[in-house]
Motif scaffolding. Structure first.
Motif, short mmCIF file in Angstrom:
data_model
loop_
_atom_site.label_atom_id
_atom_site.label_comp_id
_atom_site.label_asym_id
_atom_site.label_seq_id
_atom_site.Cartn_x
_atom_site.Cartn_y
_atom_site.Cartn_z
N ILE A 27 -1.03 8.56 -5.70
CA ILE A 27 -2.40 8.91 -5.34
C ILE A 27 -2.32 9.98 -4.26
O ILE A 27 -1.49 9.88 -3.34
CB ILE A 27 -3.16 7.67 -4.81
CG1 ILE A 27 -3.20 6.59 -5.90
CG2 ILE A 27 -4.56 8.03 -4.32
CD1 ILE A 27 -3.57 5.22 -5.40
N LYS A 28 -3.12 11.01 -4.38
CA LYS A 28 -3.04 12.15 -3.47
C LYS A 28 -3.07 11.70 -2.00
O LYS A 28 -3.89 10.87 -1.63
CB LYS A 28 -4.20 13.13 -3.74
CG LYS A 28 -3.93 14.50 -3.18
CD LYS A 28 -4.87 15.55 -3.77
CE LYS A 28 -4.46 16.94 -3.28
NZ LYS A 28 -5.28 18.00 -3.88
N HIS A 29 -2.15 12.25 -1.23
CA HIS A 29 -2.02 12.00 0.21
C HIS A 29 -1.40 10.65 0.56
O HIS A 29 -1.18 10.35 1.72
CB HIS A 29 -3.36 12.16 0.96
CG HIS A 29 -3.96 13.52 0.78
ND1 HIS A 29 -3.28 14.68 1.07
CD2 HIS A 29 -5.17 13.91 0.31
CE1 HIS A 29 -4.04 15.72 0.79
NE2 HIS A 29 -5.20 15.29 0.32
N GLN A 30 -1.10 9.84 -0.45
CA GLN A 30 -0.46 8.55 -0.14
C GLN A 30 1.03 8.62 -0.50
O GLN A 30 1.47 8.06 -1.49
CB GLN A 30 -1.18 7.42 -0.89
CG GLN A 30 -2.63 7.31 -0.45
CD GLN A 30 -3.32 6.07 -1.01
OE1 GLN A 30 -2.67 5.14 -1.50
NE2 GLN A 30 -4.64 6.06 -0.94
N HIS A 31 1.78 9.33 0.36
CA HIS A 31 3.20 9.56 0.08
C HIS A 31 4.01 8.33 0.47
O HIS A 31 4.19 8.06 1.65
CB HIS A 31 3.69 10.80 0.83
CG HIS A 31 2.83 12.01 0.56
ND1 HIS A 31 2.98 12.78 -0.56
CD2 HIS A 31 1.80 12.54 1.25
CE1 HIS A 31 2.08 13.74 -0.55
NE2 HIS A 31 1.34 13.62 0.53
#
Ligand SMILES: *Cc1c(COP(=O)(O)O)cnc(C)c1O
Length: 367
Positions: free
Chosen positions: A218-222
């Motif tokens: 999910i974008k930004h959830q590295h």
């Protein structure tokens, strides 16, 4: 008569309307990363291979790298692979921090010699990467048994083997995960770089998808650090147009190969490709072994016939692997073949008269 090694124009023109429309629709949508073309290609390719998951990636080299990293292979580990392949197979092993361990090839079929694998297994061995070279599968059943016995990962390099089969098992469906390339000249080729991974393992699939996308689902959830390796949307649209034709193109390649084999059967100076019993060979490359190979190349070139060598230097003898201190006698078959192998023109649309011209020219050379 001109006989190119590969001609990608004929195929493009045969699909032009559909292909142009597919590319234009991506341009009109301006969704250039991900989107429907990528998802539908992933689904279509997974089902063509008969597995649950397909992860589109930037190219076939990345596919191998992502698999190795996601399996946790790294420093201190060894990975066994074939001495004769394209460098992607071994450079990705090194890029993970592991050491490539090369095995000689089978004298008849050019893929890894299964009888020589177990002698190379050590306490550090983590995986085996057979390469289904030239479009013919390695003996995947025996390699799988060796992997099970020694608790090793089996990773298939299917870059030259889209929908090839051995004993009714498709390339890429035995290993824990398998890598495909859609380099333009491959049996399923994009119009630029592209690649894919297939697997049936749910948790590995999501780890690989995460690693290929900066460590985030999910974008930004590295969750981890990863890389940026995606199947381009335009390339996915192109591959969606091509995939339904792949089976037929593979068959046309086989038909071409059978004609070559028949026309060249009575030339004692060359050895034509052999089929493993129960193999569906998809002839990514048509590779002969020829006496006076280099003179033959020049002679054919003068006649307008392009040839190539796959590969002129086996991997362990390349300067890149000098540090491993290998000598030709470590790989007697692969090393001796590098001076005689020759790839003749091969693509689905090759015409019968072109194949006949190549065969006649080879015969004329040896007369
Ligand atoms: C083409 C190829 C690759 C790599 O594919 P790219 O898409 O060019 O990165 C890997 N292994 C083999 C055997 C290949 O032929």
């Amino acid at each position: 008569m001109q006989v190119p090694f590969v001609d990608l124009k004929v195929q493009y023109h045969s699909l032009k309307n559909e292909m142009d429309a597919a590319v234009l629709s991506v341009l009109h949508n301006t969704k250039f990363i991900g989107g429907e073309p990528v998802t539908s290609f992933e689904n279509n390719f997974a089902s063509a291979c008969g597995l649950k998951h397909c992860i589109g990636v930037g190219n076939g080299t990345d596919a191998l790298y992502i698999i190795l990293k996601s399996l946790g292979i790294g420093a201190g580990d060894e990975v066994i692979t074939a001495a004769n392949s394209w460098i992607s197979t071994s450079e990705t092993i090194s890029q993970c921090g592991a050491t490539p361990v090369f095995v000689d090839i089978d004298p008849n079929y050019y893929t890894i010699d299964v009888n020589k694998i177990e002698g190379k297994i050590t306490a550090k061995t983590k995986a085996i990467i057979p390469v289904h070279l030239y479009g013919q599968m390695a003996e995947i059943d025996k390699i799988s048994a060796i992997c099970k016995k020694h608790n090793l990962f089996l990773i298939e390099d299917c870059a030259q083997a889209h929908l090839a089969e051995y004993k009714a098992v498709k390339a890429g469906t035995t290993g824990i995960a398998s890598a495909f390339s859609f380099y333009p000249g491959k049996n399923l080729g994009a119009y630029g770089d592209g690649g894919a991974i297939i697997t049936n393992d749910d948790s590995l699939a999501s780890r690989m998808r995460m690693f290929a996308n900066h460590g985030a689902l999910i974008k930004h959830q590295h969750q981890i650090e990863g890389i940026n390796s995606r199947l381009d949307t335009i390339q996915a649209a192109i591959l969606n147009v091509k995939l339904p034709h792949l089976q037929m193109w593979n068959k046309q390649r086989l038909t071409n190969a059978l004609l070559y084999n028949q026309l060249l059967a009575d030339v004692p100076q060359i050895i034509t490709p052999k089929f493993r019993p129960e193999a569906t060979h998809i002839f990514h490359l048509y590779v002969i072994r020829a006496q006076k190979r280099n003179e033959l190349i020049d002679y054919l070139a003068e006649k307008g016939i392009q040839t190539q060598i796959h590969y002129p230097t086996i991997l362990p003898l390349l300067p890149a692997y000098k540090y491993l201190n290998h000598k030709p006698s470590d790989f007697p078959i692969a090393a001796s073949y590098q001076d005689s192998i020759l790839s003749l023109p091969m693509f689905p649309e090759l015409k019968e008269e072109q194949i006949k011209f190549v065969a006649q020219s080879i015969k004329a050379f040896y007369k």
